[in-house]
Design an enzyme around this catalytic site. Structure first.
Site, PDB file in Angstrom:
ATOM      1  N   ARG A 168      -1.864   4.941   7.101  1.00 27.98           N
ATOM      2  CA  ARG A 168      -1.061   4.544   5.942  1.00 27.98           C
ATOM      3  C   ARG A 168      -1.402   3.129   5.488  1.00 27.98           C
ATOM      4  O   ARG A 168      -1.155   2.757   4.345  1.00 27.98           O
ATOM      5  CB  ARG A 168       0.436   4.656   6.269  1.00 27.98           C
ATOM      6  CG  ARG A 168       1.352   4.292   5.103  1.00 27.98           C
ATOM      7  CD  ARG A 168       2.753   4.856   5.280  1.00 27.98           C
ATOM      8  NE  ARG A 168       3.359   4.482   6.533  1.00 27.98           N
ATOM      9  CZ  ARG A 168       4.040   3.335   6.736  1.00 27.98           C
ATOM     10  NH1 ARG A 168       4.188   2.455   5.752  1.00 27.98           N
ATOM     11  NH2 ARG A 168       4.578   3.086   7.911  1.00 27.98           N
ATOM     12  N   TYR A 179       0.801   9.797 -21.392  1.00 25.35           N
ATOM     13  CA  TYR A 179       0.978  11.020 -20.615  1.00 25.35           C
ATOM     14  C   TYR A 179       2.476  11.272 -20.435  1.00 25.35           C
ATOM     15  O   TYR A 179       3.258  10.342 -20.216  1.00 25.35           O
ATOM     16  CB  TYR A 179       0.281  10.879 -19.259  1.00 25.35           C
ATOM     17  CG  TYR A 179       0.654  11.945 -18.274  1.00 25.35           C
ATOM     18  CD1 TYR A 179       0.417  13.294 -18.556  1.00 25.35           C
ATOM     19  CD2 TYR A 179       1.269  11.629 -17.076  1.00 25.35           C
ATOM     20  CE1 TYR A 179       0.779  14.290 -17.663  1.00 25.35           C
ATOM     21  CE2 TYR A 179       1.629  12.606 -16.167  1.00 25.35           C
ATOM     22  CZ  TYR A 179       1.384  13.942 -16.473  1.00 25.35           C
ATOM     23  OH  TYR A 179       1.759  14.919 -15.584  1.00 25.35           O
ATOM     24  N   ASP A 186      -4.294   3.050 -19.061  1.00 22.40           N
ATOM     25  CA  ASP A 186      -4.599   4.364 -18.497  1.00 22.40           C
ATOM     26  C   ASP A 186      -5.866   4.844 -19.198  1.00 22.40           C
ATOM     27  O   ASP A 186      -5.859   5.177 -20.381  1.00 22.40           O
ATOM     28  CB  ASP A 186      -3.442   5.333 -18.740  1.00 22.40           C
ATOM     29  CG  ASP A 186      -3.659   6.685 -18.060  1.00 22.40           C
ATOM     30  OD1 ASP A 186      -4.838   7.063 -17.870  1.00 22.40           O
ATOM     31  OD2 ASP A 186      -2.664   7.363 -17.747  1.00 22.40           O
ATOM     32  N   LYS A 200      -8.469  14.150 -12.407  1.00 19.35           N
ATOM     33  CA  LYS A 200      -9.146  14.653 -13.593  1.00 19.35           C
ATOM     34  C   LYS A 200     -10.668  14.469 -13.485  1.00 19.35           C
ATOM     35  O   LYS A 200     -11.302  15.049 -12.621  1.00 19.35           O
ATOM     36  CB  LYS A 200      -8.563  13.968 -14.828  1.00 19.35           C
ATOM     37  CG  LYS A 200      -7.031  13.927 -14.875  1.00 19.35           C
ATOM     38  CD  LYS A 200      -6.372  15.287 -14.749  1.00 19.35           C
ATOM     39  CE  LYS A 200      -4.897  15.294 -15.105  1.00 19.35           C
ATOM     40  NZ  LYS A 200      -4.024  14.497 -14.228  1.00 19.35           N
TER      41      LYS A 200
END
Length: 395
Positions: free
Chosen positions: A64, A117, A182, A207
């Site tokens: 982590r 988005y 973005d 994507k």
């Protein structure tokens, strides 16, 4: 690795600098969840460094905090974007949430330019993170900023209208306030926002960066200063990217320029055909005449990309008939895969935002968003024509 290398070369070689030393040709995959600590003093110092936001330490301690496979992808993406570093997350929304939480520590107000988005828009609009948002246009960013404004958020090309936002102009109006871009639709192949003054570049790595529809991830390319805060948020919230995801993303970067440029060429042809079709009211693509009123292609972007949108005549019912008739193109959310995907923004990706926001952003009931893949253009057009004939047939 020299950051002055061209993107196609960086995409192949970035993150492989120590392969010769390791004696490998393919990237190793480290699936460890924890790491042995033979020296407690070293382990303690490493934990302090990583928990404080440092990129590296003598001991990774726990996955982590740091994973070598994920770090390779982060290094490679930073080189492609021209930033000091990058920070990977479990999803694009995890990356956006981390950016907003880090901004919340600097101030309680954010300026955002629509369209964004749907998930980003919804997260900002709910106020869930304790941030107040002012929705602005490109020309009203400056007047929308306040003393407690900690971030300006834009997306270009915008989702789903593919509208291009002038990054340099937004940065100029924002002044000392960091601007987050973005850049999912563009990828570093077509656009590197830090060259226009942006402080952070976000990708839904699910994507184009992954490119094969088999990984869920997000990443933020930025300065080491901003990365410190983002790593702290990632550690505390647990929004870490699984090592297998990091491996797939690093592997996907090698073909990113080839995939993006091929798909872009096909998209340009399809956009032209859609724009001239009687069953299409409007085609949204910056590569079309009049599609780039600010002249950003060539100045900010190296091309219009591989995503477009279009409005079918007849609204929602026509859009449903269109989608039902398709035989090759997959009806699904997401984008940037090797296969072509199409979806209905008002009913899917932007369903979660308010109707008024959809309307003001130009997201109507007949709009469809097309992410073009690597298939033959004539096969894709044959399928699109099949959909358009169905959309026009009301019987």
């Amino acid at each position: 690795m020299r950051p002055t290398m061209r993107p196609a070369t960086l995409a192949v070689h970035a993150g492989r600098e120590d392969f010769e030393e390791l004696g490998v040709h393919a990237a190793p995959l480290d699936l460890s969840s924890t790491y042995p600590i033979p020296d407690l003093d070293e382990g303690t110092a490493s934990l302090d460094a990583l928990a404080g936001g440092d990129e590296n330490a003598p001991n990774a301690v726990y996955s982590r905090l740091r994973n070598p496979t994920v770090a390779r992808f982060e290094q490679a993406l930073a080189l492609l974007e021209g930033t000091e570093t990058s920070v990977a997350f479990a999803s694009g929304m995890a990356a956006m949430t981390a950016c907003l939480l880090a901004a919340r520590m600097r101030g309680g107000h954010v300026v955002a330019v629509r369209p964004l988005y749907g998930g980003t828009d919804h997260l900002l609009a709910t106020g869930m993170l304790g941030l107040e948002v002012t929705w602005a246009t490109v020309d009203t960013v400056r007047e929308s900023c306040r003393d407690d404004t900690s971030l300006v958020v834009i997306e270009t090309p915008a989702n789903p209208t593919c509208e291009l936002v002038d990054i340099a102009e937004v940065v100029r109006q924002a002044g000392d306030i960091p601007v987050l871009v973005d850049s999912t639709f563009a990828t570093p192949v077509l656009q590197r926002p830090v060259e226009q003054g942006a402080a952070m570049v976000l990708h839904s790595a699910t994507k184009f960066l992954g490119g094969h529809g088999d990984v869920l991830a997000g990443v933020v390319a930025t300065s080491e200063e901003h990365a410190h805060s983002l790593r702290q948020v990632r550690i505390l919230t647990g929004g870490v990217l699984h090592p297998l995801g990091g491996y797939l993303l690093h592997r996907g970067l090698a073909t990113l320029p080839v995939r993006v440029l091929h798909a872009q060429a096909t998209t340009q042809l399809i956009a032209g055909r859609l724009a001239g079709h009687p069953a299409v009211l409007r085609t949204y693509y910056a590569g079309l005449p009049g599609g780039d009123p600010r002249g950003l292609i060539g100045r900010q972007m190296d091309g219009a990309g591989a995503v477009l949108a279009f409005d079918v005549a007849g609204g929602y019912d026509a859009a449903v008939r269109f989608l039902d008739a398709l035989q090759l193109i997959t009806v699904a959310v997401s984008l940037g895969s090797v296969d072509t995907l199409i979806q209905h923004p008002a009913g899917l990706t932007h369903r979660v935002i308010e109707q008024e926001a959809r309307t003001s952003s130009g997201i109507g009931p007949g709009m469809l968003r097309l992410s073009v893949g690597l298939e033959d253009v004539d096969d894709l057009w044959e399928d699109l024509e099949r959909g358009l004939r169905a959309a026009a047939n009301r019987d």
